[in-house]
Design a protein around this motif. Structure first.
Motif, PDB file in Angstrom:
ATOM      1  N   VAL A  16       6.266  11.913   5.594  1.00  0.00           N
ATOM      2  CA  VAL A  16       4.845  11.709   5.317  1.00  0.00           C
ATOM      3  C   VAL A  16       4.278  10.943   6.507  1.00  0.00           C
ATOM      4  CG1 VAL A  16       4.958  11.804   2.811  1.00  0.00           C
ATOM      5  CG2 VAL A  16       5.259   9.615   3.958  1.00  0.00           C
ATOM      6  N   THR A  17       3.047  11.266   6.873  1.00  0.00           N
ATOM      7  CA  THR A  17       2.489  10.720   8.112  1.00  0.00           C
ATOM      8  C   THR A  17       1.868   9.334   7.934  1.00  0.00           C
ATOM      9  OG1 THR A  17       0.400  11.875   7.724  1.00  0.00           O
ATOM     10  CG2 THR A  17       2.069  13.017   9.056  1.00  0.00           C
ATOM     11  N   GLY A  18       1.959   8.764   6.736  1.00  0.00           N
ATOM     12  CA  GLY A  18       1.428   7.425   6.525  1.00  0.00           C
ATOM     13  C   GLY A  18       1.451   7.044   5.060  1.00  0.00           C
ATOM     14  N   SER A  19       0.844   5.903   4.745  1.00  0.00           N
ATOM     15  CA  SER A  19       0.886   5.348   3.391  1.00  0.00           C
ATOM     16  C   SER A  19       0.137   6.238   2.397  1.00  0.00           C
ATOM     17  CB  SER A  19       0.296   3.942   3.383  1.00  0.00           C
ATOM     18  OG  SER A  19      -1.014   3.949   3.906  1.00  0.00           O
ATOM     19  N   LEU A  20       0.646   6.290   1.182  1.00  0.00           N
ATOM     20  CA  LEU A  20       0.118   7.179   0.154  1.00  0.00           C
ATOM     21  C   LEU A  20      -0.816   6.449  -0.806  1.00  0.00           C
ATOM     22  CD1 LEU A  20       3.366   9.189  -0.709  1.00  0.00           C
ATOM     23  CD2 LEU A  20       1.496   9.856   0.824  1.00  0.00           C
ATOM     24  N   GLY A  21      -1.792   7.178  -1.316  1.00  0.00           N
ATOM     25  CA  GLY A  21      -2.685   6.668  -2.345  1.00  0.00           C
ATOM     26  C   GLY A  21      -3.911   5.936  -1.855  1.00  0.00           C
ATOM     27  N   ASP A  22      -4.084   5.805  -0.534  1.00  0.00           N
ATOM     28  CA  ASP A  22      -5.173   4.989   0.003  1.00  0.00           C
ATOM     29  C   ASP A  22      -6.554   5.488  -0.441  1.00  0.00           C
ATOM     30  OD1 ASP A  22      -3.014   3.918   1.292  1.00  0.00           O
ATOM     31  OD2 ASP A  22      -3.803   4.141   3.320  1.00  0.00           O
ATOM     32  N   HIS A  23      -6.784   6.789  -0.325  1.00  0.00           N
ATOM     33  CA  HIS A  23      -8.116   7.310  -0.618  1.00  0.00           C
ATOM     34  C   HIS A  23      -8.469   7.159  -2.097  1.00  0.00           C
ATOM     35  CE1 HIS A  23     -11.720   9.755  -0.421  1.00  0.00           C
ATOM     36  NE2 HIS A  23     -11.242  10.522  -1.387  1.00  0.00           N
ATOM     37  N   GLY A  24      -7.620   7.670  -2.959  1.00  0.00           N
ATOM     38  CA  GLY A  24      -7.915   7.635  -4.389  1.00  0.00           C
ATOM     39  C   GLY A  24      -8.062   6.227  -4.920  1.00  0.00           C
ATOM     40  N   MET A  25      -7.163   5.334  -4.498  1.00  0.00           N
ATOM     41  CA  MET A  25      -7.208   3.968  -5.007  1.00  0.00           C
ATOM     42  C   MET A  25      -8.388   3.180  -4.447  1.00  0.00           C
ATOM     43  SD  MET A  25      -5.091   3.682  -7.312  1.00  0.00           S
ATOM     44  CE  MET A  25      -3.496   4.189  -7.967  1.00  0.00           C
ATOM     45  N   SER A  26      -8.728   3.412  -3.178  1.00  0.00           N
ATOM     46  CA  SER A  26      -9.881   2.705  -2.616  1.00  0.00           C
ATOM     47  C   SER A  26     -11.169   3.178  -3.282  1.00  0.00           C
ATOM     48  CB  SER A  26      -9.955   2.918  -1.103  1.00  0.00           C
ATOM     49  OG  SER A  26     -10.264   4.267  -0.780  1.00  0.00           O
ATOM     50  N   LEU A  27     -11.244   4.468  -3.567  1.00  0.00           N
ATOM     51  CA  LEU A  27     -12.429   5.012  -4.215  1.00  0.00           C
ATOM     52  C   LEU A  27     -12.583   4.442  -5.625  1.00  0.00           C
ATOM     53  CD1 LEU A  27     -14.511   7.113  -3.160  1.00  0.00           C
ATOM     54  CD2 LEU A  27     -13.384   8.785  -4.611  1.00  0.00           C
ATOM     55  N   MET A  28     -11.480   4.421  -6.372  1.00  0.00           N
ATOM     56  CA  MET A  28     -11.545   3.889  -7.728  1.00  0.00           C
ATOM     57  C   MET A  28     -11.864   2.398  -7.718  1.00  0.00           C
ATOM     58  SD  MET A  28     -11.550   4.382 -10.900  1.00  0.00           S
ATOM     59  CE  MET A  28     -10.881   6.021 -11.187  1.00  0.00           C
ATOM     60  N   SER A  29     -11.270   1.650  -6.794  1.00  0.00           N
ATOM     61  CA  SER A  29     -11.549   0.223  -6.674  1.00  0.00           C
ATOM     62  C   SER A  29     -13.026  -0.016  -6.375  1.00  0.00           C
ATOM     63  CB  SER A  29     -10.679  -0.384  -5.564  1.00  0.00           C
ATOM     64  OG  SER A  29     -10.968  -1.740  -5.381  1.00  0.00           O
ATOM     65  N   PHE A  30     -13.587   0.791  -5.478  1.00  0.00           N
ATOM     66  CA  PHE A  30     -14.998   0.665  -5.110  1.00  0.00           C
ATOM     67  C   PHE A  30     -15.901   0.991  -6.297  1.00  0.00           C
ATOM     68  CE2 PHE A  30     -18.837   2.427  -2.904  1.00  0.00           C
ATOM     69  CZ  PHE A  30     -19.239   1.257  -2.295  1.00  0.00           C
ATOM     70  N   ARG A  31     -15.552   2.047  -7.017  1.00  0.00           N
ATOM     71  CA  ARG A  31     -16.364   2.427  -8.186  1.00  0.00           C
ATOM     72  C   ARG A  31     -16.356   1.336  -9.251  1.00  0.00           C
ATOM     73  NH1 ARG A  31     -14.037   8.525  -9.223  1.00  0.00           N
ATOM     74  NH2 ARG A  31     -15.112   9.603  -7.505  1.00  0.00           N
ATOM     75  N   GLU A  32     -15.189   0.716  -9.449  1.00  0.00           N
ATOM     76  CA  GLU A  32     -15.047  -0.273 -10.501  1.00  0.00           C
ATOM     77  C   GLU A  32     -15.648  -1.619 -10.108  1.00  0.00           C
ATOM     78  OE1 GLU A  32     -13.852   0.242 -13.598  1.00  0.00           O
ATOM     79  OE2 GLU A  32     -13.759   2.360 -13.055  1.00  0.00           O
ATOM     80  N   GLY A  33     -15.948  -1.797  -8.798  1.00  0.00           N
ATOM     81  CA  GLY A  33     -16.563  -3.032  -8.346  1.00  0.00           C
ATOM     82  C   GLY A  33     -15.673  -4.236  -8.492  1.00  0.00           C
ATOM     83  N   PHE A  34     -14.402  -4.064  -8.208  1.00  0.00           N
ATOM     84  CA  PHE A  34     -13.485  -5.180  -8.335  1.00  0.00           C
ATOM     85  C   PHE A  34     -13.932  -6.353  -7.469  1.00  0.00           C
ATOM     86  CE2 PHE A  34      -9.859  -2.035  -9.340  1.00  0.00           C
ATOM     87  CZ  PHE A  34     -10.235  -2.020 -10.676  1.00  0.00           C
TER      88      PHE A  34
END
Length: 339
Positions: free
Chosen positions: A175-193
């Motif tokens: 794998v060319t890099g760390s996994l889950g960055d996009h989905g988790m950052s998007l969800m974190s942003f939506r939830e306003g943590f």
């Protein structure tokens, strides 16, 4: 939602979407190969049209991401990068994209200007031209902001196309890099943590990374793990190839911020979209050389060898304590409207 109506899961990758495509889309289309190229029934990241000593790769993507602007990108960047990456993982040099825009009445022109600049800058990173497009406007309330549809065109020498269905026993998985960055950052942003974090989307055009791997040689299969995440991509690659995959959990790069958000939300980072990563099968004797080449690129600096292809029918994850668990394809990406 009744079974005879479209739900959000039907657009989220994974098993539900695959079943819809099979029954309501593919069953109603005559699946023709053009000049003996890869056609729709392969369900790869793109199709090919052989012409002389070359093959033209064509792919198309619709983008409905919410929100339109997010940490690490926006709908313009993800539209360009996603399409460029689908061409790239076919082993083809991306040449150009088209871009169709559908907006609601009242959409801010300043936002459109920002989005188009972002799309263009992303294309310029890998010398891709925007060559044609279309613009439509719908009445207020008839569409949610803006939808973008991009089509990509690339080229490769005949016989050098890479499939997602050609893993071979003994191949290493990179794998060319760390996994889950996009989905988790998007969800974190939506939830306003309310906690401080540097987590952002990995949205990026991956052609330069892919080219480094292809220049070394030994790449047997590739896929970009978008909707349904890494879990969906690796299961699709294994299933299509008729092979199993053994993954080493400790070797899989996942950022601590992604772990934190995933634990808070109860979402598996393997099942959420990545928009700037590639999963590769590479011949064992070339794997280390490919890895080192990839790491010389900014978008590949965290690449890792995470497993190998084996005989079998499953994707298995070896845990740090020596146990094993089966990694199944998700029913759907748990983060809706992720791209």
């Amino acid at each position: 939602m009744s079974e005879d109506k479209i739900s959000m899961n039907h657009g989220a990758g994974g098993e539900v979407m695959a079943n819809l495509i099979s029954s309501a889309v593919l069953d109603n289309i005559t699946k023709k190969s053009v000049n003996g190229g890869i056609s729709l029934d392969a369900l790869d990241d793109g199709a090919t049209i052989p012409i002389g000593d070359y093959e033209i790769v064509v792919t198309t993507d619709g983008h409905t991401i919410d929100p339109l602007f997010f940490p690490g990108g926006d709908i313009g960047r993800i539209s360009a990068a996603g399409t460029i990456n689908d061409v790239s993982v076919m082993g083809a040099k991306p040449l150009a994209i088209s871009n169709a825009i559908i907006m609601q009445e009242g959409f801010p022109i300043a936002d459109l200007d920002r989005i188009m600049k972002s799309l263009n800058e992303t294309c310029e990173e890998v010398d891709v031209a925007v060559i044609t497009g279309d613009t439509k406007v719908m009445e207020q309330g008839k569409i949610d902001g803006i939808v973008m549809v991009t089509t990509g065109i690339g080229i490769a020498k005949k016989g050098e196309i890479i499939r997602d269905s050609t893993l071979e026993v003994g191949d290493k998985i990179i794998v060319t890099g760390s996994l889950g960055d996009h989905g988790m950052s998007l969800m974190s942003f939506r939830e306003g943590f309310g906690f401080e974090t540097d987590l952002k989307s990995d949205t990026a055009p991956m052609w330069n990374v892919v080219k480094k791997a292809l220049d070394v040689g030994g790449v047997t299969a590739m896929k970009d793990p978008t909707r349904g995440g890494f879990a969906n991509a690796i299961n699709e690659m294994a299933s299509k190839s008729g092979k199993g995959v053994l993954l080493h959990q400790e070797a899989i790069p996942i950022k601590k911020e992604v772990h934190a958000v995933s634990e808070m939300l109860g979402i598996d980072p393997f099942e959420v979209a990545n928009e700037g990563k590639v999963v590769m099968g590479v011949k064992a004797d070339k794997a280390e050389e490919v890895l080192e080449a990839i790491k010389t690129e900014e978008y590949g600096k965290d690449a890792a060898i995470i497993g190998e292809v084996i005989e079998g029918d499953y994707v298995v994850v070896e845990t740090p304590i020596g146990g094993e668990r089966i990694l199944e394809a998700p029913i759907a990406d748990p983060v809706p409207r992720v791209c």
